[in-house]
Design an enzyme around this catalytic site. Structure first.
Site, short mmCIF file in Angstrom:
data_model
loop_
_atom_site.label_atom_id
_atom_site.label_comp_id
_atom_site.label_asym_id
_atom_site.label_seq_id
_atom_site.Cartn_x
_atom_site.Cartn_y
_atom_site.Cartn_z
CG HIS A 1 -2.64 -2.43 -2.79
ND1 HIS A 1 -3.94 -2.24 -3.16
CD2 HIS A 1 -2.67 -3.44 -1.89
CE1 HIS A 1 -4.72 -3.08 -2.52
NE2 HIS A 1 -3.98 -3.83 -1.75
CG HIS B 1 -2.28 -0.56 0.93
ND1 HIS B 1 -3.16 0.02 0.03
CD2 HIS B 1 -2.91 -1.66 1.41
CE1 HIS B 1 -4.27 -0.69 -0.02
NE2 HIS B 1 -4.14 -1.73 0.79
#
Length: 526
Positions: A123, A100
């Site tokens: 991500h 992330h």
């Protein structure tokens, strides 16, 4: 072999025990980075309690992954779930969010799409790369082998558990060497791939944790009980494939599960103020992109948008970038970009957000969010130009928000098989009529929101300045030192704000009436 455990006190799950190997993963700079990435991104600027981070969520997912795989092992020894399997599943749960970026989904869903148009980067790809980087930089290969894992086979398996598509893409790039290392697991133990990231129906421990954690920090009630579902999870063979199924009486609990996802997104993640906060932060990042440099491996430097290409640089990219931009010294080159970015972030800090104009009623459409956004932007722009409205078309922001139960337009329960008390080894689908007549008719809806890049009550920098001749010619304003002038100026800005909102609301309603109904669809229960 007895596994050494360490106990953590988690605010959601209580005292939890994790294997020592997982603790070694946690105690690395790459994992500790998650302490500085907010779980709910910009929601913290709207919900004061939403202060939790990806760090504690990842620990929770690692714990729940262990609980589910352990429960299946104890309930069904014939599945031949090994200690290696269980450890791999726990590591995958722990590391699933390593990739992330700043403010979580804002980074890949908003910033990256604008910084690199056409980009499909997610991500999960960075999670796979960061896992490799973490293991390599901290010399954990020997620790993994000492814990009973077999490399590279188990590492490839862990990556597949995180995201099988991203993992297979990496394998393709590396050549065919690792392509078939987990063929046996995919054939004989496909249910293990449903624990951390369930592509079949979305029921996985990632959501079990974030439902409980997000609701707790947001101050919302959580109607879903994962502890109960754990007790009724069982592997059954359906169409010659082993998958995780649930007891038939848990169908109501599972509808609560999918409804809970919708509630969190509707009330927090897709909240209209949260969305504009993330739009503003993303805009500030775009202004700073290319000005702020991030050092990577071998003395290389990267932009905010390219740091994902080097895990050394990406490790340094967290929510802290907000503060770095805010207090960045004004450079000689690109000074205006940094000043623009800082002005945007100062407005966010002061809760001075772009003006919200209007949102449509919910509607259903098979068109993508991008297609609808383009259509609305064109529609509104044409009318502003035709009618010569006092608006700057470049300042109009259109957002399309999609709300669903996790499986797009489909009923999520259609992907879940249930077993009965009398026949626990045979699972089957359940029709909606067997559950309740009160179930939703549709499981996805869209709505369109329109904002304007202007802080309410403040002078705009756009077309209002272009209309300025009247102000320049007006002797009253030239004589403006009187105190009475202040309220008049404030009233003028309020009228202008109201005018902008009325115009945009009218155009969005026109689009909804003229266009939205032409590509909407409806479902009717007979």
């Amino acid at each position: 072999m007895e596994v050494e455990m360490k106990v953590f006190n988690d605010p959601i799950h209580g005292h939890i025990a994790l294997p020592e190997l997982l603790v070694q993963f946690i105690d690395t700079p790459q994992f500790q980075r998650l302490r500085y990435i907010k779980q709910l991104g910009g929601a913290y600027f709207v919900f004061p309690g939403a202060s939790h981070n990806r760090f504690e969520h990842s620990i929770g997912v690692g714990y729940l992954a262990g609980r589910l795989v352990q429960a299946l092992h104890e309930r069904q020894p014939e599945l031949n779930i090994t200690q290696r399997d269980m450890l791999c599943v726990q590591i995958a749960g722990l590391c699933h969010d390593l990739g992330h970026g700043p403010f979580s989904h804002m980074f890949d869903a908003n910033f990256m799409k604008k910084a690199i148009p056409g980009s499909t980067w997610k991500h999960e790809e960075a999670s796979i790369c960061m896992l490799d980087h973490l293991i390599r930089q901290n010399n954990l290969e020997n620790e993994m082998v000492a814990a009973g894992l077999v490399l590279p086979e188990d590492l490839v398996f862990i990556k597949e558990l995180i995201d099988i598509n991203a993992a297979q893409h990496q394998v393709e790039n590396n050549g065919a060497r690792d392509a078939e290392v987990n063929g046996d697991r995919r054939i004989n133990k496909p249910f293990l791939y449903e624990i951390v990231s369930n592509k079949r129906n979305g029921i996985d421990v990632d959501k079990w944790d974030y439902f409980a954690r997000d609701c707790s920090y947001l101050g919302m009630a959580n109607n879903f009980d994962y502890n109960r579902l754990l007790k009724f999870a069982r592997v059954c063979t359906v169409q010659e494939k082993k998958q995780i199924c649930f007891r038939d009486k848990e169908k109501g609990n599972l509808y609560d599960f999918f409804y809970m996802r919708n509630c969190i997104h509707r009330r927090a993640c897709q909240h209209r103020v949260v969305k504009i906060v993330e739009e503003m932060i993303s805009e500030a990042f775009l202004q700073a992109d290319g000005v702020i440099e991030i050092k990577g491996s071998e003395e290389s430097t990267f932009r905010i948008s390219t740091a994902k290409d080097d895990m050394e640089a990406y490790t340094k990219l967290t929510d802290v970038m907000f503060q770095k931009i805010l207090y960045y010294p004004i450079p000689e080159e690109n000074a205006q970009n940094i000043m623009n970015a800082q002005n945007i972030l100062r407005n966010v800090m002061r809760h001075k957000f772009y003006m919200f104009a209007h949102e449509t009623k919910p509607f259903c459409s098979k068109m993508s969010e991008e297609e609808i956004t383009d259509q609305v932007v064109i529609f509104i722009t044409e009318r502003i130009l035709i009618n010569q409205d006092p608006l700057d078309v470049t300042k109009v922001i259109v957002q399309v928000v999609t709300m669903n139960y996790g499986m797009k337009v489909n009923n999520p329960i259609d992907g879940v098989n249930f077993y009965s008390k009398t026949n626990p080894n045979e699972a089957h689908l359940i029709t909606r009529e067997e559950v309740s007549l009160f179930l939703p008719n549709m499981f996805e809806e869209k709505l369109v929101r329109v904002y304007y890049k202007k802080i309410k009550g403040e002078e705009a920098e756009g077309p209002e300045e272009a209309e300025g001749p009247e102000e320049a010619e007006g002797p009253e304003e030239a004589e403006g030192p009187e105190e009475a002038e202040g309220p008049e100026e404030g009233e003028r800005l309020r009228v202008l704000d109201d005018q902008i909102i009325i115009i945009l609301k009218d155009y969005l309603e026109q689009w909804y009436q003229e266009k939205a109904m032409t590509f909407s669809y409806s479902l009717t229960i007979v």
